[in-house]
Design a protein around this motif. Structure first.
Motif, short mmCIF file in Angstrom:
data_model
loop_
_atom_site.label_atom_id
_atom_site.label_comp_id
_atom_site.label_asym_id
_atom_site.label_seq_id
_atom_site.Cartn_x
_atom_site.Cartn_y
_atom_site.Cartn_z
N GLN A 138 1.05 -1.08 -0.14
CA GLN A 138 -0.09 -0.03 -0.10
C GLN A 138 0.76 1.39 -0.19
O GLN A 138 0.41 2.24 -0.87
CB GLN A 138 -0.93 -0.07 1.40
CG GLN A 138 -1.90 -1.21 1.30
CD GLN A 138 -2.53 -1.25 2.55
OE1 GLN A 138 -2.24 -0.85 3.67
NE2 GLN A 138 -3.58 -1.86 2.57
N CYS A 142 0.79 4.02 -2.97
CA CYS A 142 0.61 5.52 -2.81
C CYS A 142 1.67 6.31 -3.21
O CYS A 142 1.45 7.57 -3.82
CB CYS A 142 0.27 5.65 -1.12
SG CYS A 142 -0.58 7.09 -0.58
N CYS A 152 -1.57 11.74 -3.64
CA CYS A 152 -2.31 10.50 -3.52
C CYS A 152 -2.58 10.09 -2.15
O CYS A 152 -1.45 10.15 -1.37
CB CYS A 152 -1.28 9.36 -4.29
SG CYS A 152 -2.36 7.98 -4.67
N ILE A 153 -3.59 9.66 -1.73
CA ILE A 153 -3.69 9.27 -0.55
C ILE A 153 -4.79 7.87 -0.47
O ILE A 153 -5.02 7.51 -1.74
CB ILE A 153 -4.71 10.37 0.23
CG1 ILE A 153 -6.10 10.22 -0.05
CG2 ILE A 153 -4.05 11.61 0.13
CD1 ILE A 153 -6.78 11.15 0.75
N MET A 154 -4.73 7.29 0.63
CA MET A 154 -5.53 6.15 0.69
C MET A 154 -6.91 6.08 1.35
O MET A 154 -6.69 7.17 2.15
CB MET A 154 -4.78 4.88 1.60
CG MET A 154 -3.27 4.60 0.74
SD MET A 154 -2.92 2.83 1.08
CE MET A 154 -3.70 2.19 -0.11
N GLN A 187 -0.65 9.31 3.31
CA GLN A 187 -1.12 10.23 2.18
C GLN A 187 0.53 10.52 1.48
O GLN A 187 1.44 10.91 2.35
CB GLN A 187 -1.54 11.30 2.84
CG GLN A 187 -3.00 11.03 3.42
CD GLN A 187 -3.95 12.16 3.74
OE1 GLN A 187 -3.54 13.21 3.80
NE2 GLN A 187 -5.08 12.06 4.18
#
Length: 252
Positions: A138, A142, A152-154, A187
């Motif tokens: 992950q 990101c 870019c964020i999760m 993030q």
């Protein structure tokens, strides 16, 4: 040093699309909270899961990520010695941990971490120290998203029905959940972009609950990618119980 223009407009898209130097990535792990909602004697980031401190588990994930060169740990300044002896040293991490003092609020803590970032850093990934179940894959996804788009964020799509309420907890309206996501960390941002966003917020006295909000505010697009519902932020006692279940199940 980031120099802000006198008149703010949207952040130039071409500045993001022309960005190709992706060599240096720094991580800021924010663990400066007081943990008051857990009502315990010890700060929540130092509590143990399966005999290992929550913060140690989080640091270990970032330490294993080959794309990250520097790790900055933001904790209360009075905890520096405690963290070195009880969190960092026992973990046997391969990377040096740079300490930064926490602020009164999370936003100030992140800014203090940004001041420790190396000048040649190109991507900064920011993560809550009390989200120990983030996975290396992950993180990489990101970071790659930030390389491509600048930010870019999760997060995860909202599944429950959303209600807006007033101060007396009476429902004002039911909100449409289509297109609504719950933001998580990590993030990741282009270094100059997140620094500009924080500098502008400080200059104008603006505060937000996550870093993506500050970047959105200067007109830059932020991409969101699907995270995991197990990537919980341990805040209250029930979260600790959930974390114990996630750990025991092995389903992260």
């Amino acid at each position: 040093m980031v120099i802000l223009a006198k008149c703010y407009g949207t952040y130039p898209v071409e500045a993001i699309s022309n960005f190709r130097d992706t060599t240096m990535v720094s991580a800021i792990i924010v663990a400066a909270g007081q943990g008051t909602r857990l009502q315990g004697q010890q700060r929540k980031q130092y509590l143990t899961l399966g005999g290992i401190p929550i913060l140690t588990r989080t640091l270990a994930v970032f330490d294993k990520c080959d794309q990250i060169q520097h790790i900055i740990l933001v904790v209360p300044q009075d905890d520096f010695d405690f963290c070195k002896k009880n969190i960092v040293e026992p973990a046997g991490l391969s990377r040096k941990i740079i300490m930064a003092p926490g602020g009164e609020r999370r936003q100030q803590s992140v800014f203090n971490g940004l001041k420790k970032v190396a000048p040649d850093c190109r991507i900064v990934v920011i993560h809550d120290g009390v989200r120990p179940f983030v996975q290396t894959e992950q993180l990489i996804e990101c970071i790659d998203g930030a390389r491509q788009t600048g930010a870019c964020i999760m997060g995860v799509p909202a599944r429950e029905t959303l209600k807006e309420v007033d101060a007396s907890h009476h429902i004002i309206q039911t909100l449409k959940r289509d297109g609504v996501w719950l933001a998580q960390t990590p993030q990741a941002f282009r270094h100059d972009l997140i620094r500009t966003a924080h500098d502008r917020a400080r200059l104008e006295g603006y505060s937000a609950t996550d870093d993506a909000s500050l970047v959105e505010r200067i007109g830059a697009a932020v991409k969101i990618i699907t995270g995991s519902r197990n990537n919980i932020k341990i805040t209250v006692k029930e979260d600790l119980e959930t974390a114990d279940w996630i750990l025991a199940s092995g389903n992260r």
